[in-house]
Enzyme design. Structure first.
Site, short mmCIF file in Angstrom:
data_model
loop_
_atom_site.label_atom_id
_atom_site.label_comp_id
_atom_site.label_asym_id
_atom_site.label_seq_id
_atom_site.Cartn_x
_atom_site.Cartn_y
_atom_site.Cartn_z
CD GLU A 140 3.16 2.02 -3.11
OE1 GLU A 140 2.55 2.55 -4.04
OE2 GLU A 140 2.72 1.06 -2.46
CB THR A 153 -4.96 -4.02 8.02
OG1 THR A 153 -3.79 -3.23 8.11
CG2 THR A 153 -4.61 -5.49 8.16
#
Ligand code: 0O2
Ligand code: 0O2
Length: 267
Positions: A140, A153
């Protein structure tokens, strides 16, 4: 419990991640030297942890003997870009590549997730060369801007900390933070032209300064001390005044002086 040898199973995925990281970092380098502006800011990659693979298999109801095809992000590459437009440029480059096959794409930029998550995902099949022959593995590739990455994040680490049980008001605030990150990207895109131009201008003037200083060194080398010292004085003045145009003219003048001396050509 599955009795597979995880070390052996993950080996081709590790190889795929290492190779893909090298390839995309090389692409960045090449684009930078060619374009003076790279649509890729930086590249990271990881192989999914065994516990995360097992959790995802359970969540998606993937039988353990089918995880190779059922879980597409065991090998994961992340490409960070400065601007949203760059994401589409990078995606197009990946579509054109001959060393991997695009399986499908997920546009989480247009269709952002309920969490607020934005990114462009490409699922590719990448052939890893092993001692037993070519082995295709799924990988991916997530392409995002720095702002999207900043949000994802932090959201990921909060979700991890709270085991995906974030209180509703926190979820809501994360959604509005994602909106703020999106606004930031939009704003940056609108001034992109100026930013790119100033980056090119900087590279350009850095190149001019280098040329002038190298040429002055060359004059010293050929003992043209007086000319070299005069050019150095003019350089100092132009540098002080941040006079880019003057610097470019000086670069031309020194080159002409070198050619006149006949020294430049001899080398
Ligand atoms: P540089 O020139 O030091 O930045 P490897 O050792 O190659 O197996 P790698 O790629 O170092 O592994 O590790 P990882 O975690 O996949 O990627 C980290 C890379 O992303 C490093 O670059 C970091 O410098 C870079 N990186 C991480 N966060 C940021 C960020 O916020 N901004 C920027 N510009 N770069 C970031 P390299 O490859 O070590 O090169
Ligand atoms: P990791 O390694 O911890 O990052 P899913 O949507 O999870 O049911 P699908 O369709 O296979 O399953 O995956 P999807 O959503 O297309 O992409 C999965 C990866 O995208 C995730 O990997 C994340 O890296 C990223 N992602 C997707 N949604 C979010 C989100 O809301 N927040 C953040 N921070 N990242 C997201 P994993 O599985 O989390 O693994």
């Amino acid at each position: 419990m599955d009795g597979r040898d995880w070390g052996k199973f993950l080996l081709p995925y590790q190889q795929a991640v290492e190779e893909l990281k090298v390839k995309f970092k090389a692409l960045r380098k090449e684009l930078k030297s060619r374009d003076e502006y790279a649509p890729i800011e930086f590249v990271t990659g990881r192989v999914k942890r065994i516990s995360s693979i097992l959790e995802k298999a359970r969540r998606l109801d993937v039988p353990l003997d089918r995880i190779e095809s059922g879980i597409e992000d065991i090998a994961g590459i992340r490409i960070m870009c400065q601007f949203v437009d760059d994401i589409h440029r990078v995606a197009e480059m990946i579509r054109q590549r001959k060393d991997m096959i695009l399986v499908y794409e997920k546009d989480y930029i247009t269709n952002y997730k309920d969490s607020g998550y934005r990114s462009y995902h490409l699922i590719v099949e990448y052939p890893v060369q092993t001692s037993l022959g070519s082995m295709p593995v799924l990988a991916e590739i997530q392409i995002r801007t720095l702002a999207m990455n900043f949000w994802a994040t932090i959201e990921h680490s909060l979700n991890y900390k709270y085991k995906e049980q974030l209180p509703p008001h926190v979820r809501e605030r994360l959604r509005s933070a994602a909106e703020a990150a999106f606004q930031l990207d939009t704003e940056m895109s609108s001034i992109r032209k100026e930013i790119v131009e100033s980056q090119m201008e900087f590279e350009n003037s850095a190149g001019t300064v280098r040329n002038v200083l190298n040429a002055i060194q060359e004059l010293y080398f050929y003992r043209k001390i007086r000319e070299a010292a005069q050019f150095q004085l003019r350089f100092n003045e132009l540098w002080e005044q941040e006079d880019i145009l003057g610097m470019k003219n000086l670069a031309l003048e020194i080159q002409e002086a070198l050619v006149r001396l006949g020294k430049h050509e001899e080398n």
